[in-house]
Design an enzyme around this catalytic site. Structure first.
Site, PDB file in Angstrom:
ATOM      1  N   GLY A 164      17.969  16.537   3.061  1.00 18.49           N
ATOM      2  CA  GLY A 164      17.770  17.570   2.036  1.00 18.49           C
ATOM      3  C   GLY A 164      18.973  17.749   1.123  1.00 18.49           C
ATOM      4  N   LYS A 200      10.594  13.116 -11.734  1.00 18.28           N
ATOM      5  CA  LYS A 200       9.795  14.229 -12.228  1.00 18.28           C
ATOM      6  C   LYS A 200       9.658  15.248 -11.100  1.00 18.28           C
ATOM      7  CE  LYS A 200       5.433  15.099 -14.514  1.00 18.28           C
ATOM      8  NZ  LYS A 200       6.050  15.904 -15.572  1.00 18.28           N
ATOM      9  N   ARG A 292      13.343   5.769  11.120  1.00 19.59           N
ATOM     10  CA  ARG A 292      13.853   6.204  12.437  1.00 19.59           C
ATOM     11  C   ARG A 292      12.860   7.179  13.051  1.00 19.59           C
ATOM     12  NH1 ARG A 292      15.031  11.459  10.614  1.00 19.59           N
ATOM     13  NH2 ARG A 292      15.711  11.456   8.452  1.00 19.59           N
TER      14      ARG A 292
HETATM   15  P1  ADP Z   1      13.697  14.699   9.709  1.00 21.54           P
HETATM   16  O1  ADP Z   1      12.595  14.455   8.770  1.00 21.54           O
HETATM   17  O2  ADP Z   1      13.835  13.780  10.831  1.00 21.54           O
HETATM   18  O3  ADP Z   1      13.676  16.085  10.142  1.00 21.54           O
HETATM   19  P2  ADP Z   1      16.061  15.323   8.274  1.00 21.54           P
HETATM   20  O4  ADP Z   1      16.124  14.933   6.847  1.00 21.54           O
HETATM   21  O5  ADP Z   1      15.930  16.737   8.602  1.00 21.54           O
HETATM   22  O6  ADP Z   1      14.952  14.419   8.864  1.00 21.54           O
HETATM   23  O7  ADP Z   1      17.328  14.711   9.011  1.00 21.54           O
HETATM   24  C1  ADP Z   1      17.417  14.583  10.407  1.00 21.54           C
HETATM   25  C2  ADP Z   1      18.862  14.573  10.827  1.00 21.54           C
HETATM   26  O8  ADP Z   1      19.554  13.515  10.245  1.00 21.54           O
HETATM   27  C3  ADP Z   1      19.586  15.816  10.443  1.00 21.54           C
HETATM   28  O9  ADP Z   1      20.491  16.073  11.470  1.00 21.54           O
HETATM   29  C4  ADP Z   1      20.277  15.415   9.160  1.00 21.54           C
HETATM   30  O10 ADP Z   1      21.429  16.208   8.970  1.00 21.54           O
HETATM   31  C5  ADP Z   1      20.591  13.983   9.412  1.00 21.54           C
HETATM   32  N1  ADP Z   1      20.571  13.133   8.210  1.00 21.54           N
HETATM   33  C6  ADP Z   1      19.510  12.621   7.586  1.00 21.54           C
HETATM   34  N2  ADP Z   1      19.867  11.813   6.571  1.00 21.54           N
HETATM   35  C7  ADP Z   1      21.193  11.807   6.529  1.00 21.54           C
HETATM   36  C8  ADP Z   1      22.177  11.155   5.699  1.00 21.54           C
HETATM   37  N3  ADP Z   1      21.837  10.318   4.708  1.00 21.54           N
HETATM   38  N4  ADP Z   1      23.465  11.390   5.955  1.00 21.54           N
HETATM   39  C9  ADP Z   1      23.822  12.214   6.953  1.00 21.54           C
HETATM   40  N5  ADP Z   1      22.951  12.842   7.774  1.00 21.54           N
HETATM   41  C10 ADP Z   1      21.670  12.650   7.570  1.00 21.54           C
HETATM   42  P1  ADP Z   2      15.758  13.674   1.855  1.00 14.95           P
HETATM   43  O1  ADP Z   2      16.154  12.263   1.986  1.00 14.95           O
HETATM   44  O2  ADP Z   2      16.898  14.592   1.701  1.00 14.95           O
HETATM   45  O3  ADP Z   2      14.763  14.082   2.897  1.00 14.95           O
HETATM   46  P2  ADP Z   2      13.521  13.676  -0.034  1.00 14.95           P
HETATM   47  O4  ADP Z   2      13.393  12.741  -1.171  1.00 14.95           O
HETATM   48  O5  ADP Z   2      12.668  13.407   1.139  1.00 14.95           O
HETATM   49  O6  ADP Z   2      15.049  13.730   0.423  1.00 14.95           O
HETATM   50  O7  ADP Z   2      13.260  15.130  -0.546  1.00 14.95           O
HETATM   51  C1  ADP Z   2      13.495  16.263   0.260  1.00 14.95           C
HETATM   52  C2  ADP Z   2      12.663  17.432  -0.241  1.00 14.95           C
HETATM   53  O8  ADP Z   2      12.965  17.739  -1.605  1.00 14.95           O
HETATM   54  C3  ADP Z   2      11.162  17.173  -0.234  1.00 14.95           C
HETATM   55  O9  ADP Z   2      10.582  17.433   1.026  1.00 14.95           O
HETATM   56  C4  ADP Z   2      10.667  18.130  -1.313  1.00 14.95           C
HETATM   57  O10 ADP Z   2      10.567  19.451  -0.834  1.00 14.95           O
HETATM   58  C5  ADP Z   2      11.802  18.084  -2.329  1.00 14.95           C
HETATM   59  N1  ADP Z   2      11.528  17.075  -3.368  1.00 14.95           N
HETATM   60  C6  ADP Z   2      11.976  15.807  -3.393  1.00 14.95           C
HETATM   61  N2  ADP Z   2      11.530  15.148  -4.497  1.00 14.95           N
HETATM   62  C7  ADP Z   2      10.781  16.030  -5.181  1.00 14.95           C
HETATM   63  C8  ADP Z   2      10.050  15.990  -6.428  1.00 14.95           C
HETATM   64  N3  ADP Z   2      10.036  14.899  -7.189  1.00 14.95           N
HETATM   65  N4  ADP Z   2       9.389  17.115  -6.831  1.00 14.95           N
HETATM   66  C9  ADP Z   2       9.422  18.228  -6.073  1.00 14.95           C
HETATM   67  N5  ADP Z   2      10.101  18.341  -4.917  1.00 14.95           N
HETATM   68  C10 ADP Z   2      10.769  17.265  -4.459  1.00 14.95           C
END
Ligand code: ADP
Ligand code: ADP
Ligand code: MG
Length: 453
Positions: A164, A200, A292
């Site tokens: 996030g 977008k 993962r």
């Molecule tokens: P999930 O969909 O598994 O819940 P999260 O996005 O919440 O994935 O991430 C799971 C764990 O991995 C969290 O502890 C988050 O802080 C860590 N994490 C995910 N992506 C990264 C990243 N690119 N760098 C560092 N920590 C990450």
């Molecule tokens: P991360 O690797 O941190 O999980 P994501 O690309 O999965 O990043 O995006 C994390 C969250 O951010 C999504 O679950 C959504 O709530 C929001 N988000 C990401 N991309 C978009 C988008 N194009 N429009 C609206 N919300 C978005």
């Protein structure tokens, strides 16, 4: 099958992997940092090795120490959990070059999907709808041009982002220009990679993700969806399966896309394909893939009866998936609340300290995955996740009732948690109707809190 597995992680996920290994009769080696020496994952493993001091770069990210621990303890495989090294293609390669099977997909797939721009290109090629966006932004002009064409609001995202972090919404050109500068330095600091792209922004969409299982022989199935729309700052708080917004027909269409995407890139492990579902139009778009096991995997286990971590280990050992798509049944409904050591009354700031008294909920349909115990210390060095409460019911209503009583039964002394906040979510009228979207917490829920204060 493997002779011995090293678990390169800590906390609840290390415990989760130990449990799977015990059921598969595989001995496990835990690693730990000096501050984690009394952790439950160390106590429950068959052997354990200290890999360094508290700071993650010196312990849980210390590749030479982790690899040495695995070799010296006679392991032939390594499970990375989530976070830390789970999505490092380089680490997966290093494992393989030391004859350690990395329990995850192969390094080239991790590398491809870890680059969010390349991942989107690969999905587009496989005819899966992706969100409108740019490639890597090299010049400010490119960003401004895209934004003018597509209209605001726009998202700035980090190519290497995760958890996030590294995402920001901009509403006009001035914000865009300023945002790019800040986001690049933030991304560089958090992920060691300052590259950005634009996307977008889909307002009030639902986050719908598909759990994938793929073996090394090209068999790919999906285990249905998880709705992870309840988020705070783009981080998931509550997840459920199935989603109220996904009909059987839509599940088939989205699931088929997720499977096709995985086949296109030669995916071979458990994984998750994340989509945004536009609530207005019913259109869905690929967002990213996580290569993962995920934090929220238990909701899928509860409704399918399939143990994802055991499947992941068996697939890495060369087993074939023993069932077809139409043999996978979704039964009932499951919900997960992520319990964090943070104070919702103080802007969710982390709450550290020693656990002084603990009561874990139980009874029919309840599963609690946690590493905390009475007397354990919550250290500032790691993620604030204390564990997860997962409830199952014949239907959503029963799963919610069980979650309500679980949150009431849960009690921990000495530290603050976000449990009071979860109670607000689970009692919210919109949530009860299944009316959720990615801004549910910041709009509906905070509005409710404002009105009641
Ligand atoms: P999930 O969909 O598994 O819940 P999260 O996005 O919440 O994935 O991430 C799971 C764990 O991995 C969290 O502890 C988050 O802080 C860590 N994490 C995910 N992506 C990264 C990243 N690119 N760098 C560092 N920590 C990450
Ligand atoms: P991360 O690797 O941190 O999980 P994501 O690309 O999965 O990043 O995006 C994390 C969250 O951010 C999504 O679950 C959504 O709530 C929001 N988000 C990401 N991309 C978009 C988008 N194009 N429009 C609206 N919300 C978005
Ligand atoms: Mg994501």
């Amino acid at each position: 099958m493997f002779n011995k597995i090293l678990i390169a992680n800590r906390g609840e996920i290390a415990l989760r992997v130990i449990r799977a290994c015990k059921e598969l009769d595989i001995p496990v080696v835990a690693i730990y940092s000096t501050v984690d020496r009394d952790s439950i994952h160390v106590k429950l493993a068959d052997e354990s090795v200290c890999v360094g001091p508290a700071h993650v770069s010196e312990s849980y990210l210390n590749i030479p120490h982790i690899i040495s621990a695995a070799i010296l303890s006679g392991c032939d495989a390594l499970h990375p959990g989530y976070g830390f090294l789970a999505e490092s293609a380089e680490f997966a390669e290093i494992c393989e070059s030391h004859d350690l099977t990395f329990i995850g997909p192969s390094a080239p797939v991790i590398r491809l999907m870890g680059d969010k721009v390349k991942a989107k290109e690969a999905m587009k090629k496989a005819k899966i709808p992706v969100l409108d966006g740019t490639g890597i932004i090299k010049k400010e002009d490119e960003a401004v041009y895209f934004a003018r064409e597509s209209g605001y609001p726009i998202l700035i995202k980090a190519v290497a982002g995760g958890g996030g972090k590294g995402i920001r919404v901009v509403k006009n050109e001035e914000e865009l220009k300023r945002g790019i500068e800040h986001a690049a330095s933030e991304a560089k600091a958090s992920f060691g990679d300052g590259r950005l792209y634009l996307e977008k922004y889909i307002q009030d969409a639902r986050h719908i993700e598909f759990q994938i299982l793929a073996d090394r022989y090209g068999n790919v199935v999906h285990l249905g969806e998880r709705d992870c729309s309840v988020q705070r700052r783009n981080q998931k708080l509550v997840e459920e399966s199935p989603s109220q917004a996904v009909s059987r027909a839509l599940r088939n269409r989205m699931g088929e896309s997720a499977v096709r995407g995985c086949q296109a890139v030669g995916y071979n492990s458990v994984g998750t394909v994340e989509f945004l579902l536009d609530r207005e139009t019913g259109d869905f778009y690929f967002m990213e893939m996580n290569t993962r096991i995920q934090v929220e995997h238990p909701v899928t286990e509860m409704v399918t009866g399939i143990d994802l971590v055991k499947e992941q280990i068996k697939i890495a050992a060369g087993n074939k998936i023993g069932y077809k798509q139409d043999e996978i049944q979704i039964r009932g409904h499951a919900i997960e609340c992520r319990i964090n050591a943070e104070d919702p009354g103080n802007n969710f700031s982390p709450c550290l300290g020693v656990v002084n008294g603990l009561h874990i909920p139980g009874g029919n349909g309840i599963r609690v995955d946690t590493h905390i115990y009475d007397g354990c210390e919550i250290s500032p060095y790691y993620d604030s996740l204390l564990g997860k409460i997962i409830t199952w019911g014949e239907n959503r209503d029963e799963a919610i009732k069980r979650m309500k009583r679980s949150l009431d039964e849960f009690w921990v002394g000495g530290i603050k948690t976000n449990v009071p906040f979860h109670k607000k979510i689970i009692n919210n009228a919109f949530f009860l109707q299944g009316e959720i979207h990615t801004r549910f917490v910041e709009t509906q829920l905070f509005l409710e809190l404002k009105l009641s204060s």
